[in-house]
Design an enzyme around this catalytic site. Structure first.
Site, PDB file in Angstrom:
ATOM      1  N   ASP A  14     -20.591 116.991 -17.770  1.00 22.19           N
ATOM      2  CA  ASP A  14     -19.957 117.438 -19.021  1.00 22.19           C
ATOM      3  C   ASP A  14     -20.549 116.752 -20.245  1.00 22.19           C
ATOM      4  O   ASP A  14     -19.874 116.556 -21.248  1.00 22.19           O
ATOM      5  CB  ASP A  14     -18.431 117.213 -18.991  1.00 22.19           C
ATOM      6  N   GLY A  41     -20.236 123.541 -14.776  1.00 25.42           N
ATOM      7  CA  GLY A  41     -19.692 124.425 -15.804  1.00 25.42           C
ATOM      8  C   GLY A  41     -20.463 124.155 -17.073  1.00 25.42           C
ATOM      9  O   GLY A  41     -20.284 123.118 -17.698  1.00 25.42           O
ATOM     10  N   GLN A 226     -23.957 118.506 -12.942  1.00 23.71           N
ATOM     11  CA  GLN A 226     -23.159 117.279 -12.815  1.00 23.71           C
ATOM     12  C   GLN A 226     -23.861 116.144 -13.588  1.00 23.71           C
ATOM     13  O   GLN A 226     -24.552 116.421 -14.548  1.00 23.71           O
ATOM     14  CB  GLN A 226     -22.934 116.888 -11.340  1.00 23.71           C
TER      15      GLN A 226
HETATM   16  P1  IMP Z   1     -17.308 118.647  -5.947  1.00 22.07           P
HETATM   17  O1  IMP Z   1     -18.656 118.646  -6.575  1.00 22.07           O
HETATM   18  O2  IMP Z   1     -16.510 119.888  -6.206  1.00 22.07           O
HETATM   19  O3  IMP Z   1     -17.344 118.261  -4.503  1.00 22.07           O
HETATM   20  O4  IMP Z   1     -16.467 117.478  -6.672  1.00 22.07           O
HETATM   21  C1  IMP Z   1     -16.808 116.098  -6.525  1.00 22.07           C
HETATM   22  C2  IMP Z   1     -16.625 115.353  -7.854  1.00 22.07           C
HETATM   23  O5  IMP Z   1     -17.614 115.815  -8.774  1.00 22.07           O
HETATM   24  C3  IMP Z   1     -15.286 115.586  -8.532  1.00 22.07           C
HETATM   25  O6  IMP Z   1     -14.913 114.391  -9.195  1.00 22.07           O
HETATM   26  C4  IMP Z   1     -15.562 116.659  -9.555  1.00 22.07           C
HETATM   27  O7  IMP Z   1     -14.662 116.621 -10.630  1.00 22.07           O
HETATM   28  C5  IMP Z   1     -16.963 116.259  -9.978  1.00 22.07           C
HETATM   29  N1  IMP Z   1     -17.764 117.370 -10.510  1.00 22.07           N
HETATM   30  C6  IMP Z   1     -18.400 118.337  -9.815  1.00 22.07           C
HETATM   31  N2  IMP Z   1     -19.073 119.154 -10.647  1.00 22.07           N
HETATM   32  C7  IMP Z   1     -18.865 118.679 -11.893  1.00 22.07           C
HETATM   33  C8  IMP Z   1     -19.342 119.073 -13.184  1.00 22.07           C
HETATM   34  O8  IMP Z   1     -20.119 120.018 -13.351  1.00 22.07           O
HETATM   35  N3  IMP Z   1     -18.906 118.317 -14.237  1.00 22.07           N
HETATM   36  C9  IMP Z   1     -18.100 117.236 -14.073  1.00 22.07           C
HETATM   37  N4  IMP Z   1     -17.648 116.819 -12.900  1.00 22.07           N
HETATM   38  C10 IMP Z   1     -18.030 117.534 -11.808  1.00 22.07           C
END
Ligand code: IMP
Length: 419
Positions: A14, A41, A226
């Protein structure tokens, strides 16, 4: 000579990567995703219109560009086509300039069910706070060498046999271990194969395509998703995502070797945010936190969850710069700090080995003037410039871009790697 430029988030995602990918794409021929999935996102604002992308590279709004999804990306076909349909409905032509690797692991409904069931069952505050999109379980299947990939869709019989085997296994876990409903095999099979004809024209040997582009001196932009502190190896484990989010993942995630990368841009917010659980040393819980959250509109682009907010962490950034070999920084959302009396930078930790170390801060005066929409350094107040200069001197890396608002044009460009 074409240039290979990389965009990486320096903290927990983000940071504003989507806008910078969109901006740099003006001079790029191809934009490549190499890890993650639709957990990302990326928000773009062009001429006042907001577009949120999850899986399709953020360069897609530029008509001249080829968008490429490399083998390191886990793909949910239903979400890919939902995104394609939404973009097409707004008049963006996509299908003939989106290429998808045949090696992308598929995210299937049982991965989503497992992701959610696991988060529900965990005890002792160990919840990761995932996006619930099946990302982790899909990568687990890849590493366990039992996953299905996009290429498998084109041999129906083999796909059916393989899917039945893995669904037997996962449904057993869902029912017996998590006491939850199993996923219907026939529905999953029909839905998956239903996408085969649609995706086939986009399926490409991405390694060959990127080699061809490189040899034709194209400018290629690699779009990280990420952030570096969510990296499975270098992040705040276990509160991380399931892929390598750092620059090293480019070689494995789309087949462009490390010696071919020319410039790595680290995108970092003028303060820090985190969504989901896990340590966050500079997190604030006071009125400054509410101010940053409100003014910065800090809600997750994928899940809508409120983001935790805190001060800028230079100490961690220095480590992230090494891990990624960052060439230059882009500071985003500077304007969110405009009203503050003072601003703080974490320059060290008291207890480096603690799970959540205590920051040592340096306090600088605020500027209480608007920086919103500034297009040159001269337009920035003296104290805002001093804040940025302190970040530069502490990190020993130049700030090459400053983003001062959501629109493409709200940017101070000091050094564009494509120039
Ligand atoms: P996952 O990627 O859905 O397995 O989530 C694992 C961790 O990564 C969690 O803390 C999510 O909130 C974080 N996360 C995954 N994708 C994003 C992103 O695009 N932006 C911010 N945090 C993310």
């Amino acid at each position: 000579m074409g240039k290979n430029v990389v965009i990486i988030g320096t903290h927990w995602g983000d940071e504003g990567k989507g806008k910078m990918v969109d901006l740099l794409t003006e001079k790029a021929d191809a934009v490549v995703r190499f890890q993650g999935g639709h957990n990302a996102g990326h928000t773009l604002v062009v001429a006042g219109k907001k577009t949120v992308l999850h899986l399709i590279p953020s360069g897609i709004l530029h008509e001249q560009v080829t968008c490429i999804i490399g083998n390191g990306v886990v793909v949910s076909l239903s979400d890919l086509f939902k995104e394609i349909d939404e973009l097409e409905a707004t008049g963006v032509n996509i299908r003939d300039r989106l290429l998808v690797s045949q090696g992308c692991p598929l995210i299937l409904p049982h991965h989503i069910a497992l992701d959610k069931a696991r988060e529900k069952k965990v005890r002792n505050n160990q919840k990761i706070g995932t996006t619930g999109r099946g990302i982790g379980p899909a990568y687990e299947d890849k590493v366990a060498r039992r996953g299905l990939r996009i290429a498998d869709l084109f041999d129906e019989q083999k796909f059916k046999t393989h899917l039945e085997e893995i669904m037997d296994y996962h449904n057993f876990v869902l029912e017996k271990f998590f006491n939850t409903k199993k996923i219907d095999f026939n529905e999953t099979l029909a839905a998956s194969l239903g996408y085969a004809d649609q995706v086939k024209p986009m399926v490409t040997d991405v390694v060959s395509e990127l080699t061809r582009l490189r040899k034709s001196e194209a400018n290629i932009l690699f779009e990280g998703a990420q952030g570096s502190l969510l990296d499975i190896d270098h992040g705040t484990y276990p509160y991380v995502t399931s892929s390598n989010t750092t620059a090293g993942a480019i070689a494995s995630g789309c087949g462009v070797g490390p010696m071919y990368l020319d410039y790595i841009l680290g995108i970092t917010k003028a303060y820090t945010t985190r969504v989901g659980s896990g340590p966050f040393p500079t997190e604030l819980f006071d009125s400054t936190a509410s101010h940053l959250s409100k003014k910065g509109d800090e809600f997750g682009a994928t899940t809508g969850r409120p983001r935790r907010c805190g001060w800028f962490d230079v100490h961690t950034l220095k480590r992230v710069i090494s891990i990624n070999s960052i060439s230059g920084l882009c500071i985003t959302k500077l304007d969110v700090l405009d009203e503050l009396d003072t601003v703080s930078l974490c320059v060290n930790y008291e207890d480096k080995d603690a799970d959540c170390p205590t920051p040592i801060y340096e306090e600088l005066p605020g500027w209480q003037e608007s920086t919103s929409g500034a297009k040159s350094l001269k337009e920035l107040p003296k104290n805002a410039r001093a804040y940025l200069e302190r970040i530069e001197s502490a990190c020993e890396v130049n700030i090459d871009f400053i983003s001062t608002g959501p629109e493409r044009l709200d940017t101070i460009v000091l050094n564009n790697p494509y120039d």
